[in-house]
Structure formats: C-alpha cells, structure tokens
Design an enzyme around this catalytic site. Structure first.
Site, PDB file in Angstrom:
ATOM      1  N   HIS A 113      35.101  50.519  34.173  1.00 13.01           N
ATOM      2  CA  HIS A 113      34.847  51.544  35.306  1.00 13.01           C
ATOM      3  C   HIS A 113      33.607  52.568  35.163  1.00 13.01           C
ATOM      4  O   HIS A 113      33.497  53.216  35.749  1.00 13.01           O
ATOM      5  CB  HIS A 113      36.197  52.246  35.450  1.00 13.01           C
ATOM      6  CG  HIS A 113      37.306  51.488  36.074  1.00 13.01           C
ATOM      7  ND1 HIS A 113      38.787  51.968  36.173  1.00 13.01           N
ATOM      8  CD2 HIS A 113      37.413  50.227  36.473  1.00 13.01           C
ATOM      9  CE1 HIS A 113      39.395  50.807  36.765  1.00 13.01           C
ATOM     10  NE2 HIS A 113      38.667  49.730  36.850  1.00 13.01           N
TER      11      HIS A 113
ATOM     12  N   ASN B 128      43.754  43.361  46.172  1.00 17.01           N
ATOM     13  CA  ASN B 128      42.555  42.710  46.568  1.00 17.01           C
ATOM     14  C   ASN B 128      41.914  42.739  47.848  1.00 17.01           C
ATOM     15  O   ASN B 128      40.841  43.041  47.941  1.00 17.01           O
ATOM     16  CB  ASN B 128      42.684  41.186  46.259  1.00 17.01           C
ATOM     17  CG  ASN B 128      43.070  40.860  44.795  1.00 17.01           C
ATOM     18  OD1 ASN B 128      42.907  41.638  43.892  1.00 17.01           O
ATOM     19  ND2 ASN B 128      43.337  39.774  44.607  1.00 17.01           N
TER      20      ASN B 128
ATOM     21  N   HIS C 210      40.293  40.264  37.900  1.00 21.00           N
ATOM     22  CA  HIS C 210      41.461  39.678  38.977  1.00 21.00           C
ATOM     23  C   HIS C 210      41.666  38.194  38.781  1.00 21.00           C
ATOM     24  O   HIS C 210      42.542  37.735  39.623  1.00 21.00           O
ATOM     25  CB  HIS C 210      41.104  40.245  40.328  1.00 21.00           C
ATOM     26  CG  HIS C 210      41.266  41.721  40.525  1.00 21.00           C
ATOM     27  ND1 HIS C 210      41.938  42.324  41.399  1.00 21.00           N
ATOM     28  CD2 HIS C 210      40.800  42.695  39.783  1.00 21.00           C
ATOM     29  CE1 HIS C 210      42.112  43.775  41.283  1.00 21.00           C
ATOM     30  NE2 HIS C 210      41.228  43.856  40.236  1.00 21.00           N
TER      31      HIS C 210
ATOM     32  N   ARG D  45      34.145  42.695  38.424  1.00 22.28           N
ATOM     33  CA  ARG D  45      35.946  43.069  38.687  1.00 22.28           C
ATOM     34  C   ARG D  45      36.444  41.663  38.843  1.00 22.28           C
ATOM     35  O   ARG D  45      37.670  41.500  38.764  1.00 22.28           O
ATOM     36  CB  ARG D  45      36.116  43.986  39.830  1.00 22.28           C
ATOM     37  CG  ARG D  45      37.494  44.319  39.870  1.00 22.28           C
ATOM     38  CD  ARG D  45      37.445  45.247  41.174  1.00 22.28           C
ATOM     39  NE  ARG D  45      38.820  45.856  41.193  1.00 22.28           N
ATOM     40  CZ  ARG D  45      39.259  46.148  42.340  1.00 22.28           C
ATOM     41  NH1 ARG D  45      38.284  46.255  43.394  1.00 22.28           N
ATOM     42  NH2 ARG D  45      40.403  46.541  42.722  1.00 22.28           N
TER      43      ARG D  45
HETATM   44  C1  HEM Z   1      43.561  48.811  33.594  1.00 25.44           C
HETATM   45  C2  HEM Z   1      43.944  48.668  34.589  1.00 25.44           C
HETATM   46  C3  HEM Z   1      42.949  48.582  35.835  1.00 25.44           C
HETATM   47  C4  HEM Z   1      43.336  49.179  37.001  1.00 25.44           C
HETATM   48  C5  HEM Z   1      44.468  50.060  37.472  1.00 25.44           C
HETATM   49  C6  HEM Z   1      42.065  48.989  37.860  1.00 25.44           C
HETATM   50  C7  HEM Z   1      42.134  49.458  39.113  1.00 25.44           C
HETATM   51  C8  HEM Z   1      40.920  49.427  39.895  1.00 25.44           C
HETATM   52  C9  HEM Z   1      40.859  50.125  41.132  1.00 25.44           C
HETATM   53  C10 HEM Z   1      41.919  50.743  42.067  1.00 25.44           C
HETATM   54  C11 HEM Z   1      39.472  50.006  41.466  1.00 25.44           C
HETATM   55  C12 HEM Z   1      38.925  50.281  42.868  1.00 25.44           C
HETATM   56  C13 HEM Z   1      39.576  49.583  44.188  1.00 25.44           C
HETATM   57  C14 HEM Z   1      39.229  50.279  45.478  1.00 25.44           C
HETATM   58  O1  HEM Z   1      39.521  51.410  45.735  1.00 25.44           O
HETATM   59  O2  HEM Z   1      39.091  49.456  46.378  1.00 25.44           O
HETATM   60  C15 HEM Z   1      38.960  49.345  40.618  1.00 25.44           C
HETATM   61  C16 HEM Z   1      37.493  49.056  40.491  1.00 25.44           C
HETATM   62  C17 HEM Z   1      36.777  48.296  39.715  1.00 25.44           C
HETATM   63  N1  HEM Z   1      37.532  47.695  38.339  1.00 25.44           N
HETATM   64 FE1  HEM Z   1      39.299  47.886  37.977  1.00 25.44          FE
HETATM   65  N2  HEM Z   1      41.213  48.168  37.011  1.00 25.44           N
HETATM   66  C18 HEM Z   1      41.678  48.058  36.112  1.00 25.44           C
HETATM   67  C19 HEM Z   1      40.953  47.461  34.870  1.00 25.44           C
HETATM   68  C20 HEM Z   1      39.688  46.823  35.058  1.00 25.44           C
HETATM   69  C21 HEM Z   1      39.146  45.777  34.188  1.00 25.44           C
HETATM   70  C22 HEM Z   1      39.851  45.311  33.029  1.00 25.44           C
HETATM   71  C23 HEM Z   1      37.943  45.389  34.873  1.00 25.44           C
HETATM   72  C24 HEM Z   1      36.833  44.574  34.251  1.00 25.44           C
HETATM   73  C25 HEM Z   1      37.012  43.852  33.093  1.00 25.44           C
HETATM   74  C26 HEM Z   1      37.736  46.223  36.018  1.00 25.44           C
HETATM   75  C27 HEM Z   1      36.688  46.359  36.591  1.00 25.44           C
HETATM   76  C28 HEM Z   1      36.353  47.134  37.780  1.00 25.44           C
HETATM   77  C29 HEM Z   1      35.192  47.367  38.394  1.00 25.44           C
HETATM   78  C30 HEM Z   1      33.714  46.828  37.828  1.00 25.44           C
HETATM   79  C31 HEM Z   1      35.484  48.137  39.653  1.00 25.44           C
HETATM   80  C32 HEM Z   1      34.289  48.587  40.505  1.00 25.44           C
HETATM   81  C33 HEM Z   1      34.244  47.510  41.629  1.00 25.44           C
HETATM   82  C34 HEM Z   1      33.191  47.805  42.752  1.00 25.44           C
HETATM   83  O3  HEM Z   1      32.456  48.699  42.698  1.00 25.44           O
HETATM   84  O4  HEM Z   1      33.204  46.824  43.624  1.00 25.44           O
HETATM   85  N3  HEM Z   1      39.093  47.077  36.255  1.00 25.44           N
HETATM   86  N4  HEM Z   1      39.713  49.008  39.466  1.00 25.44           N
END
Ligand code: HEM
Ligand SMILES: *[C@@H]1O[C@H](CO)[C@@H](O)[C@H](O)[C@H]1NC(C)=O
Ligand SMILES: *[C@@H]1O[C@H](CO)[C@@H](O)[C@H](O)[C@H]1NC(C)=O
Ligand SMILES: *[C@@H]1O[C@H](CO)[C@@H](O)[C@H](O)[C@H]1NC(C)=O
Length: 329
Positions: free
Chosen positions: A188, A89, A63, A59
C-alpha cells in the site's frame, strides 16, 4: 461418458496436466527467453499512460494468490460465477486490460507457452521495480485454472475494516507470518483506495457512531473533506503520502496516525504488529528484504489442481472443461 473416462480423455487429448512441475527461476529461458523482457516492457508503457496501473496490476497478485492460478482473471460465464464480482474485487480491481495486453504480446512471441498466472507474478514484481522498489527473481511455471470460485474469494479476501488480530489469523492460514503480513501490507506504499473503503472509520468506527480515534486530527480533516458523509464513495484517495513511489513512507505514515485504511492503521495500533512497523519505518532495506520474501511466499501458494496454459486470460481454452469441479490431489 462416465466422468472418469471424460476426465481421462480430456487429459489425453488436450494440454491439461494433472501434475504441475515445481516452480523455478528461469522457467521460460528455453521456451520463451524474451518473456520477462516483454512483460516489463508492456507494463512500463502502461504505467507511462497511467502510473496507477502499476499498483493495480500488483494488487492482482494478492487477489489471485491464495492459489496463484489465474482464476481471478476468468470472466463470468453462464456456467460459472467468476471472482471479478466477488466482494473485495467488484468496482475495485482494475487494469485487467493491461494483463490482456501483456498476454497478447507474449502470444505473438511464443504462442501457448506463458501462463496468465505467471504473468501476474512477473508483472507484480515489475510494478514494484518500476515504482522504485526492490528487484528480485521470480519463480515461474504455474498453470492456469480451469475454473474460478467467487465463494472462495468472498470467504478469503480480507476486509479494509479488519484489525491486526484477524489479519494475523488469516495470513497464518496461508503460512504467512506476522512479519510477512506487515511487510506485504507495505504494498500500500503505492496506489489508491475508494472512500467506500474508509467511510465507516471516518463516521462510525465499530458501530460507535464516532470516528476512529487513532486517526491524526489534521489527516482526519483532510479525509472528511475527501469523503464527506453521504458523498460519492467512488472518489479515491492515496494509500500513503508518496503513492507513486514504492518506499517505506507507508510505515512512517502509520506511526503518525496517517494510515488510509483501517487494516493499515491497525498494524501500528495493535501491539502484535507494531514492532515491525517501527523496524520498516526506520530501515527501508529491512522492509524491501521482508517484502521480497513475502511476495515469494505468496507466489508459492499453489492450488494443486489440474491446469492449462490459457490462450486468453479471460476464458478457459475449452468450454468443455469450464467450471468442472476437480478434487484436490
Ligand atoms: C493485509 C490485508 C489487505 C487488505 C485488508 C487490503 C485491502 C485493500 C483495499 C480495501 C484496497 C482499496 C480498494 C478500494 O477501495 O477499491 C487495497 C488496495 C491495494 N492493495 Fe491491498 N489489502 C491487503 C493486502 C495487500 C497485499 C498483500 C497486496 C499486494 C501484495 C496489496 C496491494 C494493494 C495495492 C497495490 C492497492 C492499490 C491498488 C490500486 O491503486 O488500484 N494489498 N487493498
Ligand atoms: C478484531 O476483529 C475481530 C473480527 O472482527 C473481532 O472479533 C475482535 O474482537 C477484534 N479485536 C479487537 C481487539 O478489537
Ligand atoms: C502450511 O504448511 C503446512 C506444513 O508445512 C502444510 O501442510 C500446509 O499445506 C501449508 N498450508 C498452505 C495453505 O500452504
Ligand atoms: C453505526 O453502525 C452501527 C452498527 O453497525 C449501526 O447500528 C448504526 O446504525 C450506525 N450508525 C450510523 C449513524 O450509521
């Protein structure tokens, strides 16, 4: 000293370079041939300790990458508000210490050679591979920023409440297509999110006082139990049904109304993105191909600002340049 003279002398006396070389595959093959092996090895050990660290590190590329310059990794200082406390973040991004471990191992092998920005790109790829996803060659040669911008991060990073239309517009600003949006959201497929990111859609979608009607009822019961109204919003749930495996289950879940975040589920409920969800759900190879293309495009986004190879990913090499506002070339 007038600012231009200061800038000139900094450029002459330190390793700051005004013009970054173009990104290419095998960038460290002469200067640090073991680099890619070291990154994968340290990440593999971290994932053996905690599997989720793979998702968390992956992730970080997203960011950091509306610039891909390691700016995300800088800690706050008295002169500079970093990005770690930006809206999307804070209390959410994690596994910075895994990046530190990778950097330490690289500094032992080849001091001062591999940028923190490149570490994020390699580690993101490795997290996907180590979770059962596709492998690909990454382009390297990025430089680390001399500053960070909490404000820019707040302006850019999307909200979990976003709908497909606003996500399409955002990605479009970075020359990322609708297909890239749907494929990259497939990240995700691994990892977790907090109740904080979904309670609004469980109890008050778009201020309606009601739940998001597109959530499948049995799944909603499960989410209600996990994230009761007024409960602990730091509790986490899985982003898809197979959160340790990088696969196309995420898209199958969306089709069944079992997307975790609103920004996930909207990719199926909005017609602009629905066709890609169906394609990727039916054909994992298509998803993997589109995902790799998207990650490469994301990694190509460059800030165009002068940079350096940081020794410690959390701080710039010289306090003298920290937070200096450079103008874009
Ligand atoms: C399309 C728009 C996106 C939105 C709105 C979004 C939003 C989020 C949110 C809200 C979370 C959880 C945060 C939390 O509750 O603390 C999350 C987790 C995550 N996001 Fe996204 N995300 C997006 C795109 C991406 C992209 C492009 C990637 C990687 C290339 C990505 C990789 C991840 C990963 C791997 C997690 C899990 C992280 C963990 O388990 O620590 N996301 N994302
Ligand atoms: C999508 O979100 C944007 C920004 O929040 C909003 O203006 C727009 O009305 C939403 N679109 C739909 C169809 O709900
Ligand atoms: C998007 O592409 C256009 C045309 O190639 C280019 O001028 C622009 O700088 C790109 N935008 C970004 C954010 O890379
Ligand atoms: C739901 O959201 C709306 C708009 O944001 C707000 O005015 C209302 O107080 C919220 N209702 C509850 C029960 O939280």
């Amino acid at each position: 000293m007038p600012p231009t003279i200061l800038l000139l002398s900094l450029l002459l006396t330190s390793a700051i370079s005004a013009v970054a070389p173009p990104l290419r595959r095998g960038f460290y093959s002469k200067t640090c041939p073991e680099a890619e092996f070291i990154v994968r090895d340290v990440l593999k050990k971290a994932m053996a300790r905690e599997i989720r660290s793979g998702a968390s590190v992956m992730r970080l590329q997203f960011h950091d990458c509306l610039g891909c310059d390691g700016s995300l990794l800088l800690d706050d200082t008295p002169n500079m508000l970093g990005e770690k406390l930006a809206l999307s973040n804070i209390n959410s991004l994690r596994s910075y210490e895994v990046v530190d471990e990778i950097k330490e191992a690289l500094e032992m092998a080849c001091p001062g050679v591999v940028s923190c920005a490149d570490i994020l790109i390699m580690a993101a790829r490795d997290a996907v591979v180590l979770s059962g996803g596709p492998n690909w060659e990454v382009k390297l040669g990025r430089q680390d920023s001399l500053t960070a911008s909490q404000e820019a991060s707040n302006d850019i990073m999307p909200s979990p409440r976003a709908n497909a239309t606003s996500l399409i517009n955002l990605f479009n600003k970075f020359n990322l297509s609708v297909k890239d949006l749907v494929a990259l959201s497939g990240s995700h497929s691994i990892g977790k999110a907090r109740c904080f990111s979904i309670v609004f859609r469980l109890y008050n979608q778009s201020g309606s006082g009601r739940p998001d009607p597109t959530i499948e009822p049995r799944f909603r019961e499960k989410l209600d139990k996990l994230c009761p109204q007024g409960g602990d919003e730091e509790v986490t749930g899985d982003l898809d049904a197979t959160p340790k495996k990088f696969d196309n289950q995420y898209y199958k879940d969306l089709i069944n109304g079992r997307g975790f975040l609103n920004s996930d589920q909207t990719l199926y409920t909005f017609k602009e993105t629905r066709a890609y969800v169906k394609v990727f759900s039916d054909n994992e190879d298509e998803f993997f191909k589109a995902f790799v293309d998207g990650m490469i495009k994301l990694g190509d986004l460059q800030s165009g600002l002068p940079g350096e190879i940081r020794r410690d990913c959390r701080v710039v090499n010289s306090r003298a340049v920290e937070g200096l506002v450079w103008t874009k070339r």
